[in-house]
Design an enzyme around this catalytic site. Sequence first.
Site, short mmCIF file in Angstrom:
data_model
loop_
_atom_site.label_atom_id
_atom_site.label_comp_id
_atom_site.label_asym_id
_atom_site.label_seq_id
_atom_site.Cartn_x
_atom_site.Cartn_y
_atom_site.Cartn_z
N VAL A 1 12.03 0.07 -4.23
CA VAL A 1 13.12 -0.80 -3.77
C VAL A 1 12.76 -2.23 -4.16
O VAL A 1 11.70 -2.73 -3.80
CB VAL A 1 13.33 -0.68 -2.26
CG1 VAL A 1 14.40 -1.66 -1.79
CG2 VAL A 1 13.72 0.75 -1.89
N GLU B 1 -16.01 2.45 9.52
CA GLU B 1 -16.07 3.87 9.18
C GLU B 1 -16.60 4.09 7.76
O GLU B 1 -17.38 5.01 7.52
CB GLU B 1 -14.70 4.52 9.41
CG GLU B 1 -14.38 4.52 10.91
CD GLU B 1 -13.08 5.21 11.29
OE1 GLU B 1 -13.06 5.91 12.32
OE2 GLU B 1 -12.07 5.03 10.57
N ASP C 1 3.82 -1.55 10.60
CA ASP C 1 3.00 -2.68 10.16
C ASP C 1 3.77 -3.78 9.43
O ASP C 1 3.25 -4.88 9.27
CB ASP C 1 1.88 -2.18 9.24
CG ASP C 1 0.68 -1.68 10.03
OD1 ASP C 1 0.67 -1.89 11.27
OD2 ASP C 1 -0.24 -1.11 9.43
N ALA D 1 -1.65 3.41 13.78
CA ALA D 1 -0.71 4.50 13.53
C ALA D 1 0.15 4.74 14.77
O ALA D 1 1.37 4.91 14.68
CB ALA D 1 -1.47 5.77 13.16
N GLY E 1 5.83 6.39 5.77
CA GLY E 1 4.54 6.40 6.48
C GLY E 1 4.71 6.99 7.87
O GLY E 1 5.66 7.72 8.15
N PHE E 2 3.77 6.65 8.75
CA PHE E 2 3.82 7.17 10.12
C PHE E 2 5.16 6.85 10.79
O PHE E 2 5.78 7.71 11.39
CB PHE E 2 2.70 6.55 10.96
CG PHE E 2 1.35 7.13 10.68
CD1 PHE E 2 1.10 8.46 10.94
CD2 PHE E 2 0.33 6.35 10.16
CE1 PHE E 2 -0.14 9.01 10.69
CE2 PHE E 2 -0.93 6.90 9.91
CZ PHE E 2 -1.15 8.23 10.17
#
Lengths: 456, 456
Positions: free
Chosen positions: B92, B183, B319, B336, B26-27
Amino acid sequence: MTNQEHLFSINIPDTKKSRIVIIGGGFGGVQLLKNLNSDYFQIVLLDRYNYHTFQPLLYQVATAGLEPDSIAGPLRKVINRKPDTHFRMLKVNRINPNTKTVKTSAGVLNYDYLVISTGAQINYFGNRNIAEHAFPLKQITHALDLRSHIFQQFEKAEIMTSEKEKKKLMTFVIVGAGPTGVEVCGSLAELKNKVLPKDYSGLDFSKMEIHLIEGLDRILPSMSEKSGKKAKKYLEKMGVHIVLNCMTDDYDGEVVKLDNGTTIHAGTLIWAAGVKGNLIDGFGKKSILKGKLVVDEINRVFKDQEQKQVYENLFAIGDVAHMLHPDYPKGLPGLAQAAIQQGRQLGKNLNRLHQAQTMKPFHYKNKGVLATIGRNKAVADFPGDLNFSGALGWFIWMVVHLLFLIGFRNKAVVFANWSWNYFTYDRGIRLILRPSTKENDAVSREMIEAMKETQE
Amino acid sequence: MTNQEHLFSINIPDTKKSRIVIIGGGFGGVQLLKNLNSDYFQIVLLDRYNYHTFQPLLYQVATAGLEPDSIAGPLRKVINRKPDTHFRMLKVNRINPNTKTVKTSAGVLNYDYLVISTGAQINYFGNRNIAEHAFPLKQITHALDLRSHIFQQFEKAEIMTSEKEKKKLMTFVIVGAGPTGVEVCGSLAELKNKVLPKDYSGLDFSKMEIHLIEGLDRILPSMSEKSGKKAKKYLEKMGVHIVLNCMTDDYDGEVVKLDNGTTIHAGTLIWAAGVKGNLIDGFGKKSILKGKLVVDEINRVFKDQEQKQVYENLFAIGDVAHMLHPDYPKGLPGLAQAAIQQGRQLGKNLNRLHQAQTMKPFHYKNKGVLATIGRNKAVADFPGDLNFSGALGWFIWMVVHLLFLIGFRNKAVVFANWSWNYFTYDRGIRLILRPSTKENDAVSREMIEAMKETQE
């Protein structure tokens, strides 16, 4: 499902005009709709999907060159430009020409005129194993499934211990050397030569194999001999193994059996070997020829082909129709152009009919046939023995396809993608989004179920 | 599945360098990878997917504004720019800090340093009914499922006879008024007001309802009060019903039960009410706080948080991590930016570690928080009580998101799409491509199965 009928109704407003029902929003259906005068008719379009597909570019979606939205457009966007024109997303189960009704998954709808433009579906020629394990390429969902599958093969190969299994994962067999088969082959060869080695440094891409199997003695049989030879040369130079005069007998998901006695261990078989008309129940043998609805030169379906009797208000166009036409004893070519021209002609004919004018017979105008093998490698046949190939052929191919793609937005996005791919040899859309099974695809599932029933 | 272990091997080349294993692209994971010096380390990235996702724009995919390739990029493209850096697509299952190994679906891999950047997953707070029937919005596959589902609701509504059922199909409940919930609400309201009425002339869009349910007393609780109020005003003006101080108790696919005693008949519930750390087995209570791995200011996971003991070679970022930091008693924001900054910092720290330099503690730099409600309607909070809204906020929002989207190609395509959407109020990507079920989504399926087991 029977009490669903109370819940749903096809629910089209009453009208004093004649109602034209169109089944199938492909090239033919959409073109027909655009040409119909909605002052004369109420128009109802029925389709299982809510979008129309630019099928000649499906192979680009399957090989990570384009996203689905570039080659598919919402049918409602076509509809909403025309007054008293309606779309319903549903499946048509049966047509009754006597009562002038179609039976759908949401109830019964009556029509004054009916046009069947349901196109073609994959023909596995009754081979259930192949139907179950091969990848078709006729719908957007097929292309997305194939794309996920292709990239999953390489991800798996990276963690595979057995060299034999690794090679199997990296072996692709394409059956059928028509335009779809040839274009998929070319696109896979480009992935092999230019895109994948950068991504999978742990794999030896000299071991990746692409086999093209064709039953006839040449590739691109619908094109000129010159173009066929050129395309063969291109593909072979790109490393594709071509086997001609050879039928594919069986595939169990692992081993492809050819009728020349050889076998190929392959994790992927793409079936581009044949299509058949997407028929709907309600017609007897007297209306069917070579698996298609037999029509006259005004696209009217024959009630009885021997007696030359037609249904006056029931038409079929495009790939589901086989037209009896003196100029085309083998039938019209199964091209987008043929469907588009029939749709346009029938639209105008129905407008004429409304004005009590005579309907005109169909004449096919060959606007050329194109196939692309790769960057700067395409072949193009135009009327008058005009053939192009190489970079010029490729340029013609690109311009023609951009012009045909419906909607300004798609054109801009497609052009941006292709420019990017051209200059970078990159394919942006290498995302594995779907489980690699046929389970998502209701049509394939139905087809396999039906085959099981037949064989039992 | 046990004899699969013989077939597969994680198969990373041997190395004399230290090996850093990163779980999750991810980020945070991608940023970490970019900052690591591959002269010092061999880097191995593991992920279940072969792409990274720009999660803040998932709602645009779900509401037909963008295609997946615009907000997701192949992880191998990030990898193949760095020497001795490897990607494996696999799951994993377990981490063993004592033996310094991770157990994956393709065997065991040992590490010198391990970084867990597995991000967050949807938190249904144990409500199995909601987990089964609500739509999550955390992965690309979720967004595609939701997109197909939304447009299927309207296709169904067109053929539905019962007015009550029709209304249910046209009612959308969004739970959780964080950025995602807000949003999605705004984007659905734009579909209702500008896009859908053109498509579905048979439907009465004054009957379409969008409900936003929030447990707290305000919307956008992570933003300034001013921005929260502004966003609320925008949404209400666009016709969204906002219910504050209210918990959602149950949803069976048809009826939403709220804890204020009311019910809403809705065909769609979008769950944006909470996330939890995407934990991997192998850690005890001493390493976990608020469902996340508790880390120190150098992102080292605590072996024992009470005794202040850390694993020297085991890190968590983004996160999945809860950092004990005097400046952030409630933890870092789940943005992010926080993951990106931690990834960058940890990359540099590991380079320092290799050079026997001291690692530096993490400081979060607030670069601002943005949320968009619709065309010319966005809110933006910047440090120093600087707030923007309206057209300026929207412009800032757009520029920031374009700049962040990775890769030139995506930026061009996104900008083309957004310009088109802006000027035409059209959404090109209204294609129904997937069956509307959660069955495609292995993660959701696993989660529901696990909940069933727990409850039995």
